[in-house]
Scaffold this motif. Structure first.
Motif, mmCIF file in Angstrom:
data_model
loop_
_atom_site.group_PDB
_atom_site.id
_atom_site.type_symbol
_atom_site.label_atom_id
_atom_site.label_comp_id
_atom_site.label_asym_id
_atom_site.label_seq_id
_atom_site.Cartn_x
_atom_site.Cartn_y
_atom_site.Cartn_z
ATOM 1 N N LEU A 6 -3.368 11.077 7.285
ATOM 2 C CA LEU A 6 -2.431 10.640 6.525
ATOM 3 C C LEU A 6 -2.030 11.069 7.502
ATOM 4 N N SER A 7 -1.364 11.655 8.804
ATOM 5 C CA SER A 7 0.025 11.361 8.941
ATOM 6 C C SER A 7 -0.470 9.427 9.465
ATOM 7 N N GLU A 8 -1.188 9.299 10.352
ATOM 8 C CA GLU A 8 -1.950 8.019 11.045
ATOM 9 C C GLU A 8 -0.773 6.630 9.570
ATOM 10 N N SER A 9 -1.283 7.025 9.019
ATOM 11 C CA SER A 9 -1.083 6.006 7.375
ATOM 12 C C SER A 9 0.307 6.444 7.247
ATOM 13 N N TRP A 10 1.069 7.879 7.653
ATOM 14 C CA TRP A 10 2.609 8.018 7.329
ATOM 15 C C TRP A 10 3.247 6.964 8.005
ATOM 16 N N VAL A 11 2.499 7.388 9.660
ATOM 17 C CA VAL A 11 3.956 6.325 10.867
ATOM 18 C C VAL A 11 2.912 5.373 10.273
ATOM 19 N N CYS A 12 2.432 4.635 10.114
ATOM 20 C CA CYS A 12 2.086 3.326 10.286
ATOM 21 C C CYS A 12 2.778 2.499 9.101
ATOM 22 N N THR A 13 2.957 3.201 8.208
ATOM 23 C CA THR A 13 3.725 3.111 6.845
ATOM 24 C C THR A 13 5.114 3.250 7.520
ATOM 25 N N LEU A 14 6.012 4.078 8.006
ATOM 26 C CA LEU A 14 7.464 4.262 7.869
ATOM 27 C C LEU A 14 8.040 3.927 8.610
ATOM 28 N N VAL A 15 7.036 2.719 10.074
ATOM 29 C CA VAL A 15 7.199 1.567 11.272
ATOM 30 C C VAL A 15 7.288 0.287 10.210
ATOM 31 N N GLY A 16 6.220 0.276 9.059
ATOM 32 C CA GLY A 16 6.570 -1.215 8.839
ATOM 33 C C GLY A 16 7.847 -1.530 7.464
ATOM 34 N N ALA A 17 8.256 0.208 7.148
ATOM 35 C CA ALA A 17 9.258 0.721 6.023
ATOM 36 C C ALA A 17 10.579 -0.240 7.063
#
Length: 400
Positions: free
Chosen positions: A327-338
């Motif tokens: 889940l952390s991998e998805s969270w980091v990717c989402t935050l960078v995308g945000a």
């Protein structure tokens, strides 16, 4: 798992990560601006107008023959139409005006106090030429003076009195207590009434700036407006009769539209309303596509790292740790995308501001939309992360 290792895992999938980041950025930009536009449209539709929107009906029409569009036949036509409208059951009052309210623009003039022109000159003030019952139709409050009771013609010798809305009077005379009788460039001040929404062409405060003179228009080459106030619950019944009643009075007319002021208000904000709806649909679709992409990427990543996850489990990693790691991998990717999405949102916001009236982004809206995006991605990657926790350590180590 450290942040550096998470970034390293993402960089190992450069193409997939870049595509996902672009998708996340575009989704956030659309989501942010659609929420902003929907919020503004809601506020505009619910702001006070000073008008009885549901019980007030306006008819925009124009005589089809040149003779009926000018004095004296025009004045006779207006009086005949008003008498016919007053006889319709359910009509409280009727009046004419050279233009409707709740519009984008119209007939405007500069207005100023002749004793202080330089300070008080206000450009582009909506100017209404109306019949005496105009104020009864709008059901406004008289704050100062007395309303004119008879129509007076506009000529150089006797100018009809000017009725001002409260906000306009305040701007012209800077809070002076008594302004009745003061001379304006259009005539003396007869009365001050409560505010109502006139034209949208100016800022938020100026929409309440309106000046009225009880005088018949000399010509109506662009048409004119008939206004009616109905009894509660009678608006629909009255509207159904308007076309036939007006055509019986004078068949040589063209009726452009018949609307309640509530419909007129929605028409005024149709661009924002339509664009907000379009952006909402696009945002919903982009969120769905982003969730599908996040799910597919996470699921493929879990399958590809099946043996690695099994080894970690064999070395003592708990199911919870594996679950949080993925889940952390998805969270980091989402935050960078945000973060990238906020930049895209600013660009989109500036582009939309060239077409429609749109406020700048505030500080809290990006946080809310980023949270929505993070929740959506988390929901999409929950199942693939849960699958990873089911990998058997014995099966993975045996495959090695």
């Amino acid at each position: 798992m450290s942040l550096s290792l998470l970034l390293k895992v993402m960089l190992n999938r450069k193409v997939v990560t870049i595509l996902l980041l672009v998708q996340l950025a575009i989704t956030l930009a659309l989501l942010l601006n659609s929420v902003l536009l929907a919020q503004q449209t809601h506020q505009q539709l619910n702001r006070p107008t000073g008008l009885e929107l549901e019980e007030t009906v306006l008819v925009q029409l124009k005589p089809t023959t040149p003779q009926l569009r000018t004095y004296p036949l025009l004045e006779d036509l207006l009086q005949r139409q008003l008498r016919a409208l007053r006889n319709i059951p359910g009509v409280v009052a009727s009046a004419y005006s050279n233009q409707p309210m709740l519009t984008q623009g119209g007939n405007n003039n500069n207005l100023y106090d002749v004793d202080n022109e330089e300070r008080s000159n206000i450009p582009g003030v909506p100017t209404y030429f109306v019949s005496p019952d105009f104020f009864k139709v709008l059901n406004v409050d008289v704050l100062q003076g007395e309303l004119p009771q008879h129509s007076g013609f506009l000529d150089s010798e006797t100018q009809p009195g000017v009725v001002l809305t409260e906000s306009l009077a305040e701007q012209l005379f800077q809070g002076q207590s008594s302004i009745v009788g003061r001379q304006l460039n259009l005539g003396p001040v007869s009365a001050v009434i409560s505010d109502f929404y006139g034209q949208r062409m100016h800022g938020a405060d100026e929409v309440m700036y309106n000046s009225m003179q009880v005088a018949p228009p000399y010509s109506v080459d662009w048409g004119y407006t008939l206004l009616l106030r109905t009894e509660p619950g009678q608006t629909t019944a009255v509207r159904e009769q308007l076309t036939s009643v007006l055509q019986q009075v004078e068949p040589n007319i063209e009726i452009y539209y018949i609307r309640s002021l509530a419909e007129q208000q929605h028409q005024l904000y149709r661009n924002e309303y339509g664009l907000a709806a379009l952006l909402t649909i696009l945002t919903a679709l982009m969120l769905l596509v982003t969730m599908v992409s996040s799910y597919s990427s996470a699921h493929f990543h879990v399958l590809k790292r099946h043996q690695e996850i099994g080894v970690k489990r064999a070395l003592g990693a708990s199911k919870r740790l594996i679950f949080i790691e993925l889940l952390s991998e998805s969270w980091v990717c989402t935050l960078v995308g945000a973060v990238l999405g906020i930049g895209c949102a600013l660009i989109l916001n500036q582009a939309l501001a060239q077409v429609i009236s749109l406020p700048p982004l505030n500080w809290w809206l990006p946080l809310i939309t980023s949270a929505i995006l993070l929740f959506s991605v988390t929901l999409a990657t929950w199942y693939p992360a849960a699958i990873a926790t089911r990998v058997s350590p014995a099966t993975a180590t045996k495959a090695l």
